[in-house]
Design an enzyme around this catalytic site. Sequence first.
Site, PDB file in Angstrom:
ATOM      1  N   VAL A 267       0.862  -1.178   0.000  1.00  0.00           N
ATOM      2  CA  VAL A 267       0.000   0.000   0.000  1.00  0.00           C
ATOM      3  C   VAL A 267       0.899   1.229   0.000  1.00  0.00           C
ATOM      4  O   VAL A 267       1.706   1.409   0.916  1.00  0.00           O
ATOM      5  CB  VAL A 267      -0.923   0.016   1.242  1.00  0.00           C
ATOM      6  CG1 VAL A 267      -1.755   1.292   1.266  1.00  0.00           C
ATOM      7  CG2 VAL A 267      -1.808  -1.222   1.267  1.00  0.00           C
TER       8      VAL A 267
ATOM      9  N   PHE B  34       3.472  -1.636   3.763  1.00  0.00           N
ATOM     10  CA  PHE B  34       3.078  -0.235   3.629  1.00  0.00           C
ATOM     11  C   PHE B  34       4.306   0.571   3.244  1.00  0.00           C
ATOM     12  O   PHE B  34       5.373   0.389   3.825  1.00  0.00           O
ATOM     13  CB  PHE B  34       2.519   0.336   4.937  1.00  0.00           C
ATOM     14  CG  PHE B  34       1.257  -0.328   5.412  1.00  0.00           C
ATOM     15  CD1 PHE B  34       0.124  -0.342   4.614  1.00  0.00           C
ATOM     16  CD2 PHE B  34       1.199  -0.933   6.653  1.00  0.00           C
ATOM     17  CE1 PHE B  34      -1.044  -0.951   5.040  1.00  0.00           C
ATOM     18  CE2 PHE B  34       0.039  -1.542   7.097  1.00  0.00           C
ATOM     19  CZ  PHE B  34      -1.087  -1.552   6.291  1.00  0.00           C
ATOM     20  N   LYS B  35       4.143   1.449   2.271  1.00  0.00           N
ATOM     21  CA  LYS B  35       5.190   2.408   1.923  1.00  0.00           C
ATOM     22  C   LYS B  35       4.662   3.768   2.366  1.00  0.00           C
ATOM     23  O   LYS B  35       3.797   4.348   1.715  1.00  0.00           O
ATOM     24  CB  LYS B  35       5.470   2.403   0.417  1.00  0.00           C
ATOM     25  CG  LYS B  35       6.582   3.358   0.034  1.00  0.00           C
ATOM     26  CD  LYS B  35       6.859   3.329  -1.453  1.00  0.00           C
ATOM     27  CE  LYS B  35       8.033   4.235  -1.773  1.00  0.00           C
ATOM     28  NZ  LYS B  35       8.093   4.559  -3.186  1.00  0.00           N
ATOM     29  N   LEU B  36       5.174   4.240   3.490  1.00  0.00           N
ATOM     30  CA  LEU B  36       4.696   5.493   4.068  1.00  0.00           C
ATOM     31  C   LEU B  36       5.520   6.645   3.529  1.00  0.00           C
ATOM     32  O   LEU B  36       6.694   6.772   3.841  1.00  0.00           O
ATOM     33  CB  LEU B  36       4.782   5.435   5.595  1.00  0.00           C
ATOM     34  CG  LEU B  36       4.042   4.283   6.271  1.00  0.00           C
ATOM     35  CD1 LEU B  36       4.267   4.315   7.772  1.00  0.00           C
ATOM     36  CD2 LEU B  36       2.561   4.330   5.939  1.00  0.00           C
TER      37      LEU B  36
END
Length: 178
Positions: free
Chosen positions: A130, A158-160
């Site tokens: 995501v 997750f790629k924040l």
Amino acid sequence: LPVAPTPFHADGRVDVDGMRRVLDCMIDQGVDAICILANYSEQFVLSDEERALLTRVSLEHVAGRKPVIVTISHFSTDIVVERAKSAQALGASMVMMMPPYHGTGLRAGDEGVFEHFGAVSKAIATPIMVQDAPLSGVTLSVPLLVRMAREIEQVSYFKLECPFAADKLAALIASGGE
């Protein structure tokens, strides 16, 4: 897991041989994986045909030497599902996608985001990353991300990219636990 830039010829055509050189360079540098067709791969200037070409060329050229993450972001759930299926069929190790957005002021709510990612998960067996990117203008709340991780089978990473990403990561860990 660097993002591979997309090389172009002076006339604007995609440089397929240049793409192969980019991939070889990254592999030679010892990367753990390579991400293609991301925001900083110029994905927004590529036609559907160019995206398909670059996906095929990249996966064939890397040939399993390193995992390849294929960005499949699109505001249409039908299109993102087809991109996911195609990436998986060609050997992608993972797909990455942003939430659906249509520009300023026209964004999916939490249920729409959840359904968008859920549809991709049901269509493939490949892990989903995501991409929480301010570019989309969609706020992915910690409760929504935790719910996605718990309830959408293929959501695995997750790629924040949001401001205060470290704080959000700490909140995700605190709220999501295992």
